[in-house]
Motif scaffolding. Structure first.
Motif, short mmCIF file in Angstrom:
data_model
loop_
_atom_site.label_atom_id
_atom_site.label_comp_id
_atom_site.label_asym_id
_atom_site.label_seq_id
_atom_site.Cartn_x
_atom_site.Cartn_y
_atom_site.Cartn_z
N VAL A 13 17.21 15.06 18.02
CA VAL A 13 17.50 13.63 17.94
C VAL A 13 19.02 13.41 17.95
CG1 VAL A 13 17.24 11.53 16.55
CG2 VAL A 13 15.40 13.24 16.61
N TYR A 14 19.46 12.56 18.85
CA TYR A 14 20.87 12.15 18.90
C TYR A 14 20.90 10.63 18.85
CZ TYR A 14 25.78 11.84 20.21
OH TYR A 14 27.13 11.57 20.21
N LYS A 47 13.44 14.35 21.96
CA LYS A 47 12.30 14.94 22.67
C LYS A 47 11.05 14.75 21.83
CE LYS A 47 14.42 18.43 25.65
NZ LYS A 47 14.42 19.87 26.03
N PHE A 48 10.10 14.00 22.36
CA PHE A 48 8.84 13.76 21.70
C PHE A 48 7.97 15.01 21.78
CE2 PHE A 48 4.40 12.05 22.14
CZ PHE A 48 4.25 11.66 20.82
N LEU A 49 7.54 15.53 20.62
CA LEU A 49 6.77 16.77 20.54
C LEU A 49 7.51 17.94 21.18
CD1 LEU A 49 3.16 15.45 21.29
CD2 LEU A 49 4.28 15.72 19.08
N ASN A 50 8.83 17.81 21.25
CA ASN A 50 9.71 18.85 21.81
C ASN A 50 9.45 19.09 23.30
OD1 ASN A 50 11.92 20.52 21.39
ND2 ASN A 50 10.67 22.32 20.98
N THR A 51 8.84 18.11 23.98
CA THR A 51 8.55 18.28 25.41
C THR A 51 9.01 17.08 26.23
OG1 THR A 51 6.31 17.41 25.09
CG2 THR A 51 6.57 19.80 25.01
N ALA A 52 8.60 15.88 25.84
CA ALA A 52 8.85 14.70 26.67
C ALA A 52 10.16 14.02 26.28
CB ALA A 52 7.70 13.71 26.53
N PRO A 53 11.05 13.75 27.23
CA PRO A 53 12.26 12.99 26.91
C PRO A 53 11.90 11.58 26.47
CG PRO A 53 12.01 13.25 29.29
CD PRO A 53 10.96 14.10 28.66
N GLY A 88 9.11 10.08 28.99
CA GLY A 88 8.74 10.78 30.21
C GLY A 88 7.35 11.39 30.14
N SER A 89 7.05 12.24 31.08
CA SER A 89 5.73 12.85 31.21
C SER A 89 5.40 13.74 30.01
CB SER A 89 5.68 13.69 32.50
OG SER A 89 4.45 14.35 32.62
N VAL A 90 4.14 13.65 29.56
CA VAL A 90 3.68 14.48 28.46
C VAL A 90 2.26 14.97 28.76
CG1 VAL A 90 2.83 12.47 27.17
CG2 VAL A 90 3.33 14.59 25.95
N ALA A 91 1.99 16.22 28.42
CA ALA A 91 0.67 16.81 28.68
C ALA A 91 -0.36 16.26 27.71
CB ALA A 91 0.75 18.33 28.58
N VAL A 92 -1.59 16.02 28.20
CA VAL A 92 -2.64 15.49 27.33
C VAL A 92 -3.00 16.50 26.24
CG1 VAL A 92 -3.58 13.93 29.06
CG2 VAL A 92 -4.45 16.27 28.93
N GLU A 93 -2.79 17.79 26.52
CA GLU A 93 -3.09 18.81 25.50
C GLU A 93 -2.17 18.62 24.29
OE1 GLU A 93 -2.40 19.49 28.65
OE2 GLU A 93 -4.26 20.30 29.49
N ASP A 94 -0.91 18.27 24.54
CA ASP A 94 0.02 18.03 23.43
C ASP A 94 -0.38 16.79 22.65
OD1 ASP A 94 1.60 20.25 24.01
OD2 ASP A 94 2.80 19.13 25.46
N LEU A 95 -0.81 15.74 23.35
CA LEU A 95 -1.22 14.52 22.66
C LEU A 95 -2.49 14.73 21.84
CD1 LEU A 95 -0.55 11.73 25.30
CD2 LEU A 95 0.77 12.26 23.25
N SER A 146 4.38 8.37 32.29
CA SER A 146 5.47 7.70 31.59
C SER A 146 4.92 6.59 30.71
CB SER A 146 6.48 7.11 32.58
OG SER A 146 5.89 6.06 33.34
N LEU A 147 5.73 6.20 29.73
CA LEU A 147 5.42 5.07 28.86
C LEU A 147 6.71 4.29 28.62
CD1 LEU A 147 3.60 3.51 26.79
CD2 LEU A 147 4.38 5.17 25.08
N SER A 148 6.66 2.98 28.83
CA SER A 148 7.81 2.13 28.53
C SER A 148 7.35 0.90 27.78
CB SER A 148 8.55 1.74 29.82
OG SER A 148 7.70 1.02 30.69
N PHE A 149 8.24 0.36 26.94
CA PHE A 149 7.89 -0.81 26.14
C PHE A 149 9.13 -1.65 25.89
CE2 PHE A 149 8.63 2.89 23.46
CZ PHE A 149 9.56 2.44 22.54
#
Length: 265
Positions: free
Chosen positions: A85-86, A112-118, A141-148, A167-170
């Protein structure tokens, strides 16, 4: 500003924090208190400090944040983690004269969300706003469904069996009593399984019929077809005033995500 410090005030050009770790744990089987938390957003708590603060910039580098929640249904815990986190927070002040010229405190965060997705988030807090107004926008950014599924299984309980979250944006605006805005999640070939914990069992089992019905309802892709515009959900969530600003934001985003995939309740 040393003279101001002797007067029990904090005036600073910059504050640097490195190597921080924040871990929060919540057991949902424990009954919550009845406390009303209106007026306890971060910028509102800043205004209530018993000393004057005026810091131009706070920089938090290489921090780690974890929220761990134990489900009352599954008795299992899921962990939401943010690595590397910065954050840069500007105009941290409760000085009334300073607020007259600039009433906006901003926090720009990269992690990095779950240390994978920016994951990037920008908060805007309106200092001394009578209703605690804030804005928040972000993108992941992109995240694997296995991580979720490491989150959704113990906390859902549900499993994402197949698919790809691209991707997810809000973009949300909130206050003391709720938040509203837009959510856009792009994904493909999504398939879910609803889970249950049978009495006396430790492992979660798939609810076959319920999962079949759920996948009939779920919209498997966004956009629906190649060349189609993506679905963008307009969402509104009323705050539980017993809960924090982070609960409000997460619930608003989650509601928009559910509605994107076709789950309206």
């Amino acid at each position: 500003d040393i003279p101001q410090l002797f007067n029990e005030n904090i005036f600073a050009d910059s504050i640097l924090i490195g190597g921080a770790s924040f871990k929060i744990y919540r057991d949902l089987s424990i009954t919550r208190d009845k406390q009303n938390r209106v007026g306890r957003y971060p910028h509102q708590l800043l205004d209530n400090l018993p000393l004057t603060v005026n810091a131009k910039t706070l920089i938090l580098s290489n921090a780690f944040v974890e929220y761990k929640e134990r489900s009352a249904i599954t008795s299992q815990a899921g962990k939401v983690q943010f690595h590397q986190v910065y954050a840069t927070i500007s105009n941290i002040t409760n000085d009334k004269e300073a607020i007259k010229s600039n009433n906006v405190m901003r926090a720009a965060i990269k992690t990095k969300f779950l240390n994978t997705a920016p994951f990037e988030v920008d908060w805007t807090f309106y200092l001394q706003h009578p209703k605690g107004r804030f804005d928040i926008k972000g993108n992941m950014g992109s995240v694997a469904v296995e991580d979720l599924s490491r989150l959704t299984e113990p906390m859902g309980p549900a499993k994402m069996e197949k698919g790809k979250i691209k991707s997810l944006s809000f973009n949300l605006e909130g206050n003391d009593y709720g938040a509203d805005g837009t959510i856009k999640m792009l994904y493909e070939d999504l398939k879910i399984a609803l889970l249950e914990k049978k009495e006396g069992e430790k492992e979660l089992d798939k609810k076959t019929l319920a999962s079949f019905v759920a996948n009939l309802v779920v919209k498997n892709n966004n956009p629906a077809r190649e060349g189609d515009p993506p679905r963008v959900e307009t969402v509104r969530f009323d705050r539980d005033t017993n809960r924090s600003i982070f609960h409000l934001v997460c619930k608003t985003i989650f509601k928009g995500v559910k509605e994107t995939v076709g789950i309206k309740k």
